[in-house]
Design a protein around this motif. Structure first.
Motif, PDB file in Angstrom:
ATOM      1  N   ALA A 175     -10.766  -5.035 -22.737  1.00 11.73           N
ATOM      2  CA  ALA A 175      -9.606  -4.160 -22.567  1.00 11.73           C
ATOM      3  C   ALA A 175      -8.309  -4.937 -22.742  1.00 11.73           C
ATOM      4  CB  ALA A 175      -9.653  -3.505 -21.185  1.00 11.73           C
ATOM      5  N   CYS A 176      -8.295  -6.191 -22.279  1.00  9.68           N
ATOM      6  CA  CYS A 176      -7.117  -7.041 -22.434  1.00  9.68           C
ATOM      7  C   CYS A 176      -6.832  -7.299 -23.913  1.00  9.68           C
ATOM      8  CB  CYS A 176      -7.332  -8.358 -21.690  1.00  9.68           C
ATOM      9  SG  CYS A 176      -5.964  -9.527 -21.826  1.00  9.68           S
ATOM     10  N   ALA A 177      -7.871  -7.548 -24.697  1.00  8.21           N
ATOM     11  CA  ALA A 177      -7.692  -7.779 -26.130  1.00  8.21           C
ATOM     12  C   ALA A 177      -7.108  -6.538 -26.812  1.00  8.21           C
ATOM     13  CB  ALA A 177      -9.039  -8.139 -26.765  1.00  8.21           C
ATOM     14  N   GLY A 178      -7.595  -5.371 -26.415  1.00 10.21           N
ATOM     15  CA  GLY A 178      -7.047  -4.137 -26.969  1.00 10.21           C
ATOM     16  C   GLY A 178      -5.592  -3.935 -26.583  1.00 10.21           C
ATOM     17  N   ALA A 179      -5.245  -4.279 -25.339  1.00 10.92           N
ATOM     18  CA  ALA A 179      -3.862  -4.133 -24.868  1.00 10.92           C
ATOM     19  C   ALA A 179      -2.921  -5.066 -25.619  1.00 10.92           C
ATOM     20  CB  ALA A 179      -3.800  -4.409 -23.373  1.00 10.92           C
ATOM     21  N   ALA A 232       8.668  -1.048 -11.860  1.00 13.98           N
ATOM     22  CA  ALA A 232       7.235  -0.747 -11.884  1.00 13.98           C
ATOM     23  C   ALA A 232       6.379  -1.963 -11.558  1.00 13.98           C
ATOM     24  CB  ALA A 232       6.837  -0.192 -13.254  1.00 13.98           C
ATOM     25  N   TRP A 233       6.981  -3.156 -11.513  1.00 10.65           N
ATOM     26  CA  TRP A 233       6.188  -4.364 -11.295  1.00 10.65           C
ATOM     27  C   TRP A 233       5.443  -4.388  -9.962  1.00 10.65           C
ATOM     28  CZ3 TRP A 233       9.769  -8.943 -13.278  1.00 10.65           C
ATOM     29  CH2 TRP A 233       9.972  -8.779 -14.647  1.00 10.65           C
ATOM     30  N   PRO A 234       6.040  -3.987  -8.841  1.00  9.34           N
ATOM     31  CA  PRO A 234       5.281  -4.007  -7.570  1.00  9.34           C
ATOM     32  C   PRO A 234       4.033  -3.122  -7.615  1.00  9.34           C
ATOM     33  CG  PRO A 234       7.621  -3.767  -7.145  1.00  9.34           C
ATOM     34  CD  PRO A 234       7.443  -3.587  -8.619  1.00  9.34           C
ATOM     35  N   TYR A 235       4.146  -1.963  -8.254  1.00  9.91           N
ATOM     36  CA  TYR A 235       2.992  -1.063  -8.366  1.00  9.91           C
ATOM     37  C   TYR A 235       1.923  -1.673  -9.278  1.00  9.91           C
ATOM     38  CZ  TYR A 235       6.317   2.222  -6.365  1.00  9.91           C
ATOM     39  OH  TYR A 235       7.238   2.835  -5.549  1.00  9.91           O
ATOM     40  N   LEU A 236       2.386  -2.360 -10.316  1.00 10.29           N
ATOM     41  CA  LEU A 236       1.454  -3.037 -11.215  1.00 10.29           C
ATOM     42  C   LEU A 236       0.680  -4.125 -10.474  1.00 10.29           C
ATOM     43  CD1 LEU A 236       0.719  -2.972 -14.281  1.00 10.29           C
ATOM     44  CD2 LEU A 236       2.302  -4.875 -14.579  1.00 10.29           C
ATOM     45  N   GLY A 237       1.387  -4.876  -9.625  1.00 17.66           N
ATOM     46  CA  GLY A 237       0.713  -5.902  -8.836  1.00 17.66           C
ATOM     47  C   GLY A 237      -0.283  -5.310  -7.859  1.00 17.66           C
ATOM     48  N   MET A 238       0.089  -4.209  -7.226  1.00 15.55           N
ATOM     49  CA  MET A 238      -0.816  -3.530  -6.295  1.00 15.55           C
ATOM     50  C   MET A 238      -2.050  -3.008  -7.027  1.00 15.55           C
ATOM     51  SD  MET A 238       0.086  -0.319  -3.775  1.00 15.55           S
ATOM     52  CE  MET A 238       1.737  -1.012  -3.569  1.00 15.55           C
ATOM     53  N   SER A 239      -1.830  -2.434  -8.206  1.00 13.23           N
ATOM     54  CA  SER A 239      -2.942  -1.927  -9.003  1.00 13.23           C
ATOM     55  C   SER A 239      -3.866  -3.057  -9.430  1.00 13.23           C
ATOM     56  CB  SER A 239      -2.402  -1.198 -10.239  1.00 13.23           C
ATOM     57  OG  SER A 239      -3.452  -0.814 -11.095  1.00 13.23           O
ATOM     58  N   CYS A 240      -3.274  -4.194  -9.778  1.00 15.05           N
ATOM     59  CA  CYS A 240      -4.065  -5.342 -10.211  1.00 15.05           C
ATOM     60  C   CYS A 240      -4.986  -5.825  -9.095  1.00 15.05           C
ATOM     61  CB  CYS A 240      -3.118  -6.459 -10.656  1.00 15.05           C
ATOM     62  SG  CYS A 240      -3.936  -7.835 -11.481  1.00 15.05           S
ATOM     63  N   LEU A 241      -4.482  -5.892  -7.873  1.00 12.05           N
ATOM     64  CA  LEU A 241      -5.308  -6.293  -6.732  1.00 12.05           C
ATOM     65  C   LEU A 241      -6.423  -5.283  -6.477  1.00 12.05           C
ATOM     66  CD1 LEU A 241      -2.602  -7.597  -4.215  1.00 12.05           C
ATOM     67  CD2 LEU A 241      -4.278  -8.946  -5.501  1.00 12.05           C
ATOM     68  N   THR A 243      -0.921   0.023 -20.634  1.00 15.06           N
ATOM     69  CA  THR A 243      -1.230  -1.156 -21.442  1.00 15.06           C
ATOM     70  C   THR A 243      -1.090  -2.438 -20.627  1.00 15.06           C
ATOM     71  OG1 THR A 243      -0.473  -0.029 -23.447  1.00 15.06           O
ATOM     72  CG2 THR A 243      -0.613  -2.428 -23.535  1.00 15.06           C
ATOM     73  N   TRP A 244      -0.053  -2.511 -19.775  1.00 16.35           N
ATOM     74  CA  TRP A 244       0.131  -3.681 -18.931  1.00 16.35           C
ATOM     75  C   TRP A 244      -0.978  -3.805 -17.897  1.00 16.35           C
ATOM     76  CZ3 TRP A 244       2.805  -8.035 -19.039  1.00 16.35           C
ATOM     77  CH2 TRP A 244       3.866  -8.129 -19.960  1.00 16.35           C
ATOM     78  N   ILE A 245      -1.482  -2.674 -17.422  1.00 15.96           N
ATOM     79  CA  ILE A 245      -2.621  -2.722 -16.487  1.00 15.96           C
ATOM     80  C   ILE A 245      -3.806  -3.423 -17.141  1.00 15.96           C
ATOM     81  CG2 ILE A 245      -4.371  -1.348 -15.296  1.00 15.96           C
ATOM     82  CD1 ILE A 245      -2.234   0.782 -14.859  1.00 15.96           C
ATOM     83  N   PHE A 246      -4.169  -2.956 -18.336  1.00 18.33           N
ATOM     84  CA  PHE A 246      -5.308  -3.555 -19.038  1.00 18.33           C
ATOM     85  C   PHE A 246      -5.028  -5.007 -19.412  1.00 18.33           C
ATOM     86  CE2 PHE A 246      -6.326   0.980 -20.058  1.00 18.33           C
ATOM     87  CZ  PHE A 246      -7.594   1.001 -19.496  1.00 18.33           C
ATOM     88  N   LEU A 247      -3.764  -5.324 -19.644  1.00 20.19           N
ATOM     89  CA  LEU A 247      -3.409  -6.676 -20.065  1.00 20.19           C
ATOM     90  C   LEU A 247      -3.599  -7.692 -18.941  1.00 20.19           C
ATOM     91  CD1 LEU A 247      -2.165  -8.307 -22.450  1.00 20.19           C
ATOM     92  CD2 LEU A 247       0.064  -7.916 -21.388  1.00 20.19           C
TER      93      LEU A 247
END
Length: 278
Positions: free
Chosen positions: A40-44, A58-67, A175-179
């Motif tokens: 998925a990262c390669a596709g992103a 949106a960065w704090p939510y991205l970090g929360m989603s990543c965890l 896309t950033w989530i998958f990245l």
């Protein structure tokens, strides 16, 4: 809704079930989730140059989603180590919208009568599945290990919903989530298992990364369909992935079908659809 959009949504549901089959079919489920994140990262990476930048809000939510996604990979691999795909996948996918709805209710978001019907239908389906599972010699621990994954799905669903709103561009945020999801899961895998992961990759990397691309393709098709059809309808139709999951598990993993299990899957699909459409 045009037939082409309907077929695209069903294909997205099939792709989602397919990448779960790939994870389940590997001998090391945790390693398979790493390959999935890598694909998925390669596709992103291929999509990122064509999208606007992600706003800092949106960065704090991205970090929360990543965890939450790290927890998701750990939980889903543990569930697939112990329970049949047709059982675990149905519980995970079916209970996620149920738990999300209940979480929103706790925050003061009221639910309609149709949504409550969906909750009751989902609960009935999960109880039927639990009954079928116990007839096979499993206990409540196998039910709870699948429910645990649903709780993590609820976590990143809420984080991503808020994050996509803050970003102003759902495609960029997704896309950033998958990245970035590939980084924490690989740190965790290499910390726990070291070079055995690299050795395993020689056998399964191609299949696993294909699963990651299928995962991203599934989500991308769903987002595209939501721009052309009602979001609730698209989300409800995506729950047919549970049916595809059961059929693929019977065909590729040779899992046993029972009438009770089939009925349970239909209840879960129906309950999830009612929740999405309410």
């Amino acid at each position: 809704m045009s037939p082409s959009i309907l077929l695209a949504i069903l294909f997205a549901a099939f792709l989602h079930a397919l990448w779960n089959i790939i994870v389940k079919s590997g001998s090391n489920k945790l390693f398979e989730t790493g390959f999935n994140a890598l694909g998925a990262c390669a596709g992103a990476l291929c999509l990122l140059p064509f999208l606007p930048p992600l706003p800092q809000a949106a960065w704090p939510y991205l970090g929360m989603s990543c965890l939450c996604h790290l927890g998701y990979y750990i939980c889903i691999s543990a569930a697939y180590e112990r329970v049949d795909m047709s059982f675990a996948y149905t519980v995970m996918r079916g209970c996620a919208p149920l738990l999300t709805s209940l979480a929103l209710l706790a925050f003061g978001v009221n639910m309609s009568a149709g949504a409550w019907c969906g909750v009751l239908t989902l609960c009935a389906g999960i109880l039927c599945l639990a009954t079928d599972n116990m007839r096979r010699g499993y206990g409540w621990s196998e039910v709870f290990i699948s429910l645990r994954t649903s709780c993590v799905i609820m976590g990143y669903t809420l984080a991503d919903g808020l994050g996509a709103r803050e970003s102003g561009n759902a495609a960029t945020y997704t896309t950033w989530i998958f990245l970035i999801n590939a980084l924490p899961v690989h740190v965790y895998i290499l910390w726990r298992h070291g070079w055995s992961y690299v050795s395993y990759a020689r056998k399964r990397l191609a299949v696993g990364t294909f699963g990651g691309l299928a995962s991203m393709g599934s989500y991308g098709i769903a987002l595209w369909a939501m721009t052309l059809a009602p979001i609730a309808v698209v989300a409800a139709l995506r729950e047919t992935s549970v049916i595809f999951g059961m059929l693929l598990a019977m065909w590729l993993l040779h899992e046993r079908f029972t009438p009770l299990r089939g009925f349970s899957v239909l209840l879960v699909v129906g309950g999830a659809a009612l929740l999405k459409l309410a």
